[in-house]
Design an enzyme around this catalytic site. Structure first.
Site, PDB file in Angstrom:
ATOM      1  N   GLY A 169       0.796  -1.217   0.000  1.00 28.33           N
ATOM      2  CA  GLY A 169       0.000   0.000   0.000  1.00 28.33           C
ATOM      3  C   GLY A 169       0.826   1.264   0.000  1.00 28.33           C
ATOM      4  O   GLY A 169       2.005   1.277  -0.391  1.00 28.33           O
ATOM      5  N   CYS A 170       0.207   2.350   0.464  1.00 32.03           N
ATOM      6  CA  CYS A 170       0.794   3.688   0.334  1.00 32.03           C
ATOM      7  C   CYS A 170       2.075   3.879   1.136  1.00 32.03           C
ATOM      8  O   CYS A 170       2.879   4.755   0.831  1.00 32.03           O
ATOM      9  CB  CYS A 170      -0.230   4.749   0.747  1.00 32.03           C
ATOM     10  SG  CYS A 170      -1.693   4.806  -0.308  1.00 32.03           S
ATOM     11  N   ASN A 171       2.284   3.072   2.166  1.00 26.61           N
ATOM     12  CA  ASN A 171       3.500   3.201   2.967  1.00 26.61           C
ATOM     13  C   ASN A 171       4.714   2.543   2.314  1.00 26.61           C
ATOM     14  O   ASN A 171       5.848   2.739   2.732  1.00 26.61           O
ATOM     15  CB  ASN A 171       3.306   2.575   4.346  1.00 26.61           C
ATOM     16  CG  ASN A 171       2.768   1.150   4.286  1.00 26.61           C
ATOM     17  OD1 ASN A 171       1.561   0.973   4.170  1.00 26.61           O
ATOM     18  ND2 ASN A 171       3.633   0.147   4.349  1.00 26.61           N
ATOM     19  N   MET A 374       2.266   6.440   5.181  1.00 23.49           N
ATOM     20  CA  MET A 374       1.328   5.655   5.971  1.00 23.49           C
ATOM     21  C   MET A 374       0.406   4.869   5.050  1.00 23.49           C
ATOM     22  O   MET A 374       0.176   5.269   3.900  1.00 23.49           O
ATOM     23  CB  MET A 374       0.520   6.532   6.929  1.00 23.49           C
ATOM     24  CG  MET A 374      -0.259   7.657   6.264  1.00 23.49           C
ATOM     25  SD  MET A 374       0.723   9.114   5.797  1.00 23.49           S
ATOM     26  CE  MET A 374       1.090   9.825   7.386  1.00 23.49           C
TER      27      MET A 374
END
Length: 387
Positions: A169-171, A374
């Site tokens: 994901g975004c992290n 995050m």
């Protein structure tokens, strides 16, 4: 500087010194000199077409005032998206999962190649200089991975080592940077690149639910690449444009493991992404914890950090980080600007912010910076850097 190798050594502390530090390699126990990795280049790319928030709503023929208000209050002006073509009646039909996977493959490869070339140009390097390529993506699944496709597409040396980070994901951009920083320290003088390629259009659901509206109002297509190199020449000359990576710190919130996730939508027969409305506050509440851990034993305070480069996760996420870390909107101006102009481009968002910081030409030797991302887990990742 002398280190007793019979005792454990904290690598991040050792790398913070100006003197190269010997480390014990696993296996035969031979010593090899390690140097702190330095960021030497960055590049970004997007898909071809940008839409305003109103244009996206009109494309999907969404008239529900509640959903339109979600888009209007997102702090996003435009995003790059690749939407299905309208039929003869002007209706955009949802794409089946197989077509979305094809879209991810094509877009990630195209945007990734553009971002990688831009990164190498800024680093003053060529494709032939690349020795390790780490590709990050969460908007589709590929086997063989994106790294193999990029090597074939660009004619990169087939002996280039590679790795793929999928589904974090975004992290994940900082997870990858952490891993590749270790590779760079162990291979002084050799060039490594982390490439984050997110075709968020390939993870776009088309329905009129509020759950879908939150996701559809936020994400955009984008790729970011960052080049690393370690070695005595970079450190001694002081000519490298980017900072040294000093330390990483992570924080996972197991109680919020389902707050950001992919689910299989049985009605649409495809994956859809879910974002819990409370996630900005969960992230904000833990931002101080992970930053304090990052700065622990460094002698630094938050007020010593001149540059903050935070994932453009959304307006509420940015506001929560500002409040909980005692920052200003100016501190996060790059993050705010990236959200406004591109939306959330997932794992590569912080690289878009870093590129904007470099273009400002305001960094000075000795400045400290914090990178923060995050994402699902729920997870916060941080890195401490110094110019």
């Amino acid at each position: 500087m002398t280190i007793n190798v019979d005792r454990p050594v904290r690598l991040e502390a050792a790398l913070a010194d100006d003197i190269p530090v010997p480390v014990v390699l696993t296996g035969d126990g031979a010593l090899k000199t390690a140097y702190r990795p330095r960021i030497v280049g960055v590049g970004t790319a997007t898909s071809a077409v940008a839409y305003s928030q109103r244009e996206v709503l009109d494309a999907f023929r969404i008239t529900d005032p509640r959903i339109r208000s979600v888009f209007a209050n997102s702090a996003i002006d435009r995003r790059h998206l690749t939407l299905p073509e309208p039929d003869s009646d002007g209706v955009r039909t949802p794409e089946p999962q197989g077509d979305l996977l094809d879209k991810h493959k094509a877009m990630a490869t195209e945007m990734g190649a553009e971002a990688l070339r831009a990164c190498l140009k800024r680093a003053g390097a060529e494709l032939s200089d690349l020795r390790h390529l780490c590709c990050v993506s969460s908007t589709g699944f590929l086997t063989p991975g994106l790294s193999a496709l990029m090597i074939r597409e660009l004619g990169i040396d087939r002996h280039c080592s590679r790795s793929d980070i999928v589904g974090m994901g975004c992290n994940a951009g900082l997870n990858a940077l952490n891993v590749v920083a270790g590779w760079s320290a162990a291979h002084p003088g050799e060039l490594a690149v982390v490439l984050c390629a997110e075709a968020c259009s390939a993870a776009y659901a088309m329905d009129s639910s509020m759950r879908t509206a939150v996701v559809n109002s936020l994400f955009g297509d984008g790729a970011g690449a960052v080049a690393l190199r370690s070695g005595p020449d970079d450190e001694a000359s002081g000519a490298a444009e980017g900072p040294a990576l000093l330390k990483f710190a992570s924080c996972i919130i197991p109680d919020a493991i389902g707050a950001m996730r992919y689910d299989w939508d049985r009605d649409l027969d495809r994956f859809s992404f879910y974002l819990d409305p409370q996630i900005p506050y969960v992230v904000g509440a833990h931002a101080e914890i992970v930053v304090d851990r990052l700065l622990q034993d460094t002698g630094l305070r938050r007020s010593d950090i001149r540059h903050w480069l935070v994932h453009s996760g959304g307006k509420k996420v940015i506001d929560a980080v500002v409040v909980n870390l005692g920052l200003t909107r100016h501190d996060l101006r790059h993050t705010v600007g990236v959200l406004r102009d591109y939306g959330n481009v997932s794992s590569g968002s912080f690289l878009f912010s870093y590129e904007r910081l470099l273009d400002e030409q305001v960094t000075r030797t000795g400045d400290y910076g914090v990178l923060m991302t995050m994402g699902p887990g729920s997870t916060l990742e941080t890195a401490l850097v110094q110019w």
